[in-house]
Write an enzyme that holds these catalytic residues in place. Structure first.
Site, PDB file in Angstrom:
ATOM      1  N   HIS A 179      68.822 -26.656 -72.578  1.00  0.00           N
ATOM      2  CA  HIS A 179      69.874 -26.892 -71.582  1.00  0.00           C
ATOM      3  C   HIS A 179      70.513 -25.566 -71.139  1.00  0.00           C
ATOM      4  CE1 HIS A 179      73.216 -28.827 -69.547  1.00  0.00           C
ATOM      5  NE2 HIS A 179      74.054 -28.114 -70.272  1.00  0.00           N
ATOM      6  N   HIS A 184      71.512 -23.538 -67.462  1.00  0.00           N
ATOM      7  CA  HIS A 184      72.664 -22.724 -67.040  1.00  0.00           C
ATOM      8  C   HIS A 184      72.370 -21.266 -66.687  1.00  0.00           C
ATOM      9  CE1 HIS A 184      76.009 -25.460 -67.748  1.00  0.00           C
ATOM     10  NE2 HIS A 184      75.432 -25.862 -68.878  1.00  0.00           N
ATOM     11  N   GLU A 224      77.290 -28.583 -63.829  1.00  0.00           N
ATOM     12  CA  GLU A 224      76.368 -29.486 -64.539  1.00  0.00           C
ATOM     13  C   GLU A 224      75.497 -30.326 -63.603  1.00  0.00           C
ATOM     14  OE1 GLU A 224      75.576 -29.362 -67.548  1.00  0.00           O
ATOM     15  OE2 GLU A 224      77.271 -28.451 -68.586  1.00  0.00           O
ATOM     16  N   SER A 243      67.823 -29.256 -66.451  1.00  0.00           N
ATOM     17  CA  SER A 243      67.309 -29.249 -67.824  1.00  0.00           C
ATOM     18  C   SER A 243      66.929 -30.651 -68.313  1.00  0.00           C
ATOM     19  CB  SER A 243      68.345 -28.638 -68.770  1.00  0.00           C
ATOM     20  OG  SER A 243      69.491 -29.469 -68.833  1.00  0.00           O
TER      21      SER A 243
HETATM   22 FE   LIG Z   1      76.045 -27.608 -69.874  1.00  0.00          FE
END
Ligand SMILES: [Fe+2]
Length: 302
Positions: A179, A184, A224, A243
């Protein structure tokens, strides 16, 4: 007769460009509530696997060591962990070709994030420092919203290093290195996105509890689960989308309402983190997102 002389205190208006942060301003990590953040819930796929839990505890000890020494330690990932990465990264890469934004695709290459091996935070930090001055600090689990967002004010993202359980490579109920590194990290190499993230951090340091909730929503629907316009098309830039196979496919399906980004609406829209997202917001550009957020944070400061 006494005359009251009022001394007028003229507070300069808060302007983000005047808000400089240096390394000496960094708060001590020990001030943050870090207790029990590496505990696994019973529904975690690795909850009943003693080997996995032992490994998690070891990786958590590296994050704890960072808080004592300030030194990020590389994780010597096992072949099994590298195998999970290869499966997930390879599958996501195929989906990204169609769904990820152009900047992200290039950034992933520039950062040297490949499908073959799990990148180390130290490698990523070297590149981020050159590009936008952002950095990653290891952490062993989820921290509370105010603490997590406040660190963005120092251009620092708290990042996990462990990987999800091998029994369900497509799924994780919590952030893991897939993730962080696939979702990110590439976006932090975009100067507008990096500034925007930092503005959220400034806001978190000044916000009331209600405003923290609003900032949490802004973070959720952008960092997000954000979508962006790109040459008349819609692409993903949010880490929760980039992700996750399931979320990324779902985001472009019929069941999701994709709305133009409106800050007031975003900060007033609640979400359920445990389910697929029924509503997503599309930004026109990262520079626009940065400017709208700048005005909002300056408003919080007043
Ligand atoms: Fe996150």
């Amino acid at each position: 007769m006494l005359t009251e002389t009022a001394t007028a205190t003229i507070e300069p208006a808060f302007e983000i460009d005047n808000f400089h942060v240096t390394d000496s301003d960094l708060p001590a990590f020990v001030d943050m509530p870090f207790e029990n953040i590496n505990e696994l819930h019973l529904d975690h796929p690795g909850a009943n696997d003693p080997e996995y839990r032992k490994r998690r505890d070891y990786i958590a000890s590296l994050a704890k060591k960072f808080r004592e020494t300030g030194v990020v330690t590389d994780v010597n990932y096992t072949d099994e962990e590298q195998g999970i990465w290869q499966i997930v990264a390879g599958h996501l890469d195929e989906l990204h070709a169609k769904r990820a934004n152009k900047f992200y695709l290039q950034a992933k290459k520039d950062l040297g994030i490949s499908n073959d091996h799990i990148p180390q935070l130290t490698e990523m930090n070297r590149r981020l420092k050159e590009l936008t001055g952002f950095r990653l600090a290891p952490v062993e689990g989820l921290v509370d919203t105010r603490a997590f967002l406040s660190w963005l004010s120092y251009r620092t993202m708290l990042s996990t290093q462990y990987i999800r359980h091998h029994s369900r490579p497509e799924y994780t109920p919590e952030p893991d290195i897939v993730h962080e590194a696939i979702g990110h990290i590439p976006m932090f190499t975009n100067p507008d996105f990096a500034d925007f993230s930092q503005f959220i951090g400034h806001g978190a340091r000044m916000a009331t509890d209600k405003q923290i909730e609003e900032l949490g929503r802004l973070y959720w629907f952008t960092v997000e689960f954000g979508l962006t316009e790109e040459n008349g098309d819609i692409k993903a830039y949010g880490a929760g989308l980039l992700s996750s196979y399931g979320e990324l496919e779902y985001a472009f399906g019929d069941k999701v309402e994709r709305k133009p980004f409106d800050l007031e609406e975003v900060i007033n829209t609640s979400y359920d983190y445990s389910d697929m997202q029924p509503v997503l917001f599309v930004i026109p550009s990262y520079s626009e997102l940065k400017e709208v957020t700048r005005r909002y944070i300056e408003r919080i400061a007043r």
